[in-house]
Design a protein around this motif. Structure first.
Motif, short mmCIF file in Angstrom:
data_model
loop_
_atom_site.label_atom_id
_atom_site.label_comp_id
_atom_site.label_asym_id
_atom_site.label_seq_id
_atom_site.Cartn_x
_atom_site.Cartn_y
_atom_site.Cartn_z
N SER B 257 12.22 -38.93 -88.25
CA SER B 257 12.12 -37.59 -87.80
C SER B 257 12.93 -37.12 -86.90
CB SER B 257 10.74 -36.99 -87.63
OG SER B 257 9.88 -37.32 -88.77
N ALA B 258 12.86 -37.92 -85.48
CA ALA B 258 13.73 -37.85 -84.69
C ALA B 258 15.31 -37.75 -85.07
CB ALA B 258 13.74 -38.91 -83.48
N LEU B 259 15.77 -38.71 -86.06
CA LEU B 259 17.10 -38.84 -86.67
C LEU B 259 17.44 -37.32 -87.32
CD1 LEU B 259 19.71 -40.57 -87.37
CD2 LEU B 259 18.41 -40.97 -89.77
N TYR B 260 16.23 -36.86 -88.01
CA TYR B 260 16.68 -35.80 -88.69
C TYR B 260 16.66 -34.51 -87.76
CZ TYR B 260 15.30 -31.67 -91.90
OH TYR B 260 15.49 -30.58 -92.63
N LEU B 261 16.15 -34.54 -86.57
CA LEU B 261 16.07 -33.68 -85.62
C LEU B 261 17.50 -33.42 -85.33
CD1 LEU B 261 13.01 -34.14 -83.32
CD2 LEU B 261 13.62 -32.19 -84.77
N LEU B 262 18.51 -34.61 -85.25
CA LEU B 262 19.86 -34.12 -84.83
C LEU B 262 20.34 -33.28 -85.59
CD1 LEU B 262 21.21 -36.02 -82.57
CD2 LEU B 262 22.19 -37.43 -84.36
N THR B 263 20.31 -33.30 -86.94
CA THR B 263 20.62 -32.14 -88.03
C THR B 263 20.12 -30.76 -87.62
OG1 THR B 263 21.04 -33.83 -89.41
CG2 THR B 263 21.21 -31.66 -90.20
N THR B 264 19.04 -30.62 -87.56
CA THR B 264 18.26 -29.29 -87.46
C THR B 264 18.81 -28.75 -86.06
OG1 THR B 264 16.16 -30.10 -86.64
CG2 THR B 264 16.40 -29.90 -89.03
N LEU B 265 18.56 -29.49 -84.75
CA LEU B 265 18.85 -29.02 -83.83
C LEU B 265 20.30 -28.53 -83.73
CD1 LEU B 265 16.95 -31.77 -81.23
CD2 LEU B 265 16.37 -29.11 -81.97
N GLY B 266 21.15 -29.27 -84.29
CA GLY B 266 22.56 -29.14 -84.43
C GLY B 266 22.88 -27.61 -85.35
N LEU B 267 21.87 -27.37 -86.14
CA LEU B 267 21.87 -26.28 -87.18
C LEU B 267 21.58 -24.84 -86.11
CD1 LEU B 267 20.86 -27.20 -90.60
CD2 LEU B 267 22.90 -26.18 -90.04
N GLY B 268 20.50 -25.29 -85.44
CA GLY B 268 19.97 -24.12 -84.37
C GLY B 268 21.08 -23.83 -83.49
N LEU B 269 21.78 -24.91 -82.83
CA LEU B 269 22.78 -24.74 -82.16
C LEU B 269 24.04 -23.98 -82.79
CD1 LEU B 269 22.85 -25.91 -79.25
CD2 LEU B 269 24.10 -27.88 -80.01
N PHE B 270 24.07 -24.49 -83.88
CA PHE B 270 25.24 -23.65 -84.35
C PHE B 270 25.10 -22.20 -84.79
CE2 PHE B 270 27.20 -22.22 -88.60
CZ PHE B 270 28.67 -22.19 -88.37
N PHE B 271 23.69 -22.23 -85.16
CA PHE B 271 23.46 -20.60 -85.49
C PHE B 271 23.49 -19.83 -84.16
CE2 PHE B 271 20.79 -22.11 -89.31
CZ PHE B 271 21.78 -21.81 -90.26
#
Lengths: 303, 365
Positions: B257-271
């Protein structure tokens, strides 16, 4: 050598020129005011100095460091207060201060000492646990200033810090600024209020992105050209319109009366017949010394 | 660096816990979602309205039909064989299933022969279909064994109309876990950063000596923690309240999940870098979440989608995370089983987070 140097600064937004060939210098320990109406370009100059925008042309530097390329060297000595209140409204006074303490690396005993100092001049201690959103306009500005001063900056740049603040708080705020000047802090402040200019060491009139004039507040009114009269009559729109209909006269409401400017080379005697014909009593026109605002308005109209 | 970082984290948590709406999102949403999904799924499979086409009309066939009404699982209604139109009642939604008892049912049972009955289900309700047909199979077994004392099984032949792939209830909770982690982290991260931009506090931070890296991690770390917290709440409620089996390793689940968070946090950052108001950020996060959920296999299995849409799912990181969550929770999958998904998520994480961080830092300078 000047502490702050701005040379030929130019900046356009989508083809609209915000600042054009803007140049000024500020010496260390000086209080320098940028004065002008909304949209004059004051914020553009200030935001360029604070590394927040890149100018199209020209250069800006603080303490010898370029504001664009070497801004990291400026950050530790810079305190900046933007035009809009930019603290966390949902945090208390103390929490905001502690946050900036953490950001600037001011912690432990050093932080406690610093906060005591900041409370002393801001008088915010009784409101330490109040949320920032519940503070009055004047207190908000003092809190913002306190946060900007957390790391004992050498230079303080303030963008219209007193706009929307009551007159008493404005005076208090300026007293704090002058106290900081005593401590050796260089201050650049923008303001739309003419009365604040008098408290600066030097001021610069800004209008439509251009520098109209620069100098000590006491000397600036000397730039006024022509003669100025105070018309001691009702300052109604009708009166002003009638006066302005005479080509050589510019009339403007000023407090409870009307300021009447006579253009260069024109004397009151020359316009007396016309004034009398319009029903004005020439005794109501009294010569007065122009002040900063008269000077600024004249410069604005001529530009 | 460290002091500024913890200062940011502390501030973020103070703000979250002081904001009532934020608290509702963080605490109430996972529980409400779970309860809703859990109970809707559980309650739906009672009182299945069922047409009965009894071609046999024998004592045993009537007895069997009666036995299906035990336990309130089925509401059998005798239907007229003269008008055998199964779909009519499905299409107007008045029936969920149809039971077809062939001629010779009674005789077959009495002579201990292998007997087959037919069950047609409205597959547009996948859970009802899966669970209802399961019930029917068990009831048929039970009837054959207990009542007729039959050694041969009573076979039920299913036909599911409209949606041949029926999801199981236990698929729901892992799905919700993945959904929550995705939505909460993307939404909270993007909104928190945009809020700072809206209020001018971001600009204020940019003139301080704080580095853009510290700022970035200080902004995303709190939401990584909150996301994992939400996930824990969902898991605990799922396991304790709904008795969802958790077969695999929780440590592995949290690690991935922590690995997956890299993507979702990145998306949040991108948005946050492409929007300027919290509403816009929320809209972006919402739109992406809906896309991610629908193409993740949460409700409809990926292999059941049209071919072109199956290709689209490959750009959805949540699809791979969904595999991981379900694999670990339901099948006890280990690292070796999940390697392709793990690699994919790692690549997603590095690219999305790296790109967004660069974008954020460039703007933040």
């Amino acid at each position: 050598m000047s502490f702050v140097s701005v040379q030929g600064l130019g900046k356009s937004y989508r083809g609209v020129r915000a600042v054009n060939d803007f140049t000024f210098d500020v010496r260390q320990g000086e209080v320098y005011a940028l004065v002008g109406p909304d949209g004059a370009g004051k914020s553009t100059v200030i935001r360029t100095l604070c590394g927040l925008i890149d100018s199209d042309t020209g250069e800006a530097s603080i303490n010898g460091f370029d504001c664009r390329k070497q801004f990291n060297h400026i950050k530790p000595i810079l305190g900046y207060m933007p035009q809009v209140f930019s603290l966390y409204p949902d945090l208390t006074v103390t929490e905001n201060l502690a946050f900036y303490g953490g950001i600037y690396g001011v912690v432990g005993p050093e932080y406690l000492e610093r906060v005591e100092y900041l409370y002393r001049f801001s008088n915010l201690k009784p409101f330490a646990d109040r949320r920032a959103q519940a503070l009055s306009g004047g207190m908000k500005q003092k809190l913002a200033l306190s946060c900007a001063l957390m790391h004992q900056p050498k230079i303080l740049i303030l963008d219209e810090p007193t706009t929307g603040v009551d007159p008493l708080s404005r005076r208090q705020f300026w007293e704090i600024l002058l106290q900081l000047k005593e401590e050796g802090v260089t201050i650049i402040v923008s303001t739309p209020y003419m009365d604040e200019v008098a408290r600066a060491d030097r001021a610069c009139f800004v209008f439509r992105g251009e520098k109209l004039a620069e100098g000590k507040p006491a000397e600036l009114p000397g730039l006024f050209e022509g003669t100025l009269y105070y018309f001691d009559g009702p300052p109604t729109m009708e009166t002003i319109d009638r006066l302005n209909r005479l080509g050589d006269i510019r009339a403007r409401r000023f407090g409870g009366g009307v300021h009447v400017y006579l253009k260069r080379g024109i004397t009151l005697d020359e316009v007396t017949p016309a004034l009398s014909e319009m029903g004005f009593d020439i005794k109501d026109f009294n010569p007065i010394k122009p002040d900063l605002e008269d000077c600024f308005i004249q410069l604005m109209e001529e530009s | 660096m460290n002091k500024a970082f913890w200062g940011l984290v502390r501030k973020e948590f103070i703000q979250v816990f002081r904001d009532r709406n934020m608290l509702r999102i963080v605490f109430a949403v996972p529980i409400i979602q779970l309860l809703l999904f859990g109970y809707v799924v559980k309650l739906d499979v009672k009182n299945i309205r069922m047409d009965v086409y009894d071609f046999d009309q024998s004592r045993l066939s009537r007895e069997f039909v009666n036995s299906t009404s035990a336990g309130e699982y089925f509401l059998p209604t005798p239907a007229q064989i003269a008008i055998l139109d199964l779909e009519a009642n499905f299409q107007d939604g008045s029936r969920d299933m149809a039971l077809i008892i062939p001629d010779g049912f009674g005789k077959g049972l009495e002579s201990h022969q292998n007997v087959t009955i037919g069950l047609v289900a409205d597959g547009s309700d996948a859970n009802m279909t899966a669970i209802g047909s399961g019930y029917m199979a068990r009831m048929a077994q039970k009837y054959a064994r207990d009542v007729v004392n039959l050694r041969m099984p009573l076979e039920v032949k299913y036909d599911v109309l409209y949606n041949p792939e029926a999801e199981s209830v236990y698929f729901m909770v892992p799905g919700i876990v993945a959904t929550l982690l995705t939505m909460v982290t993307i939404m909270l991260t993007s909104m928190a950063i945009v809020r700072e931009r809206e209020s001018g506090t971001l600009e204020q931070l940019l003139v301080t000596p704080i580095s853009s890296t510290t700022l970035l991690f200080g902004k995303v770390f709190p939401f990584a923690v909150l996301g994992l917290f939400e996930m824990t709440v969902a898991l605990v409620v799922g396991v304790l309240w709904f008795d969802i089996p958790f077969v695999g390793s929780p440590v592995l689940l949290f690690g991935l999940s922590a690995l997956y968070l890299l993507t979702t946090l990145g998306l949040g950052l991108f948005f946050s870098t492409v929007t300027s108001t919290q509403q816009q950020a929320m809209f972006f996060a919402w739109f992406f979440s809906v896309f991610a959920i629908l193409t993740s296999g949460f409700f409809t299995p990926v292999w059941n989608m049209p071919k072109w849409l199956q290709y689209v799912t490959y750009v959805n990181p949540m699809r791979f995370f969904m595999n991981i969550v379900r694999g670990i929770m339901m099948k006890g999958a280990g690292v070796t089983h999940l390697l392709p998904d793990i690699y994919t998520l790692a690549i997603f994480g590095v690219i999305v987070f790296g790109f967004s961080a660069a974008r954020f830092s460039k703007r933040a300078r």
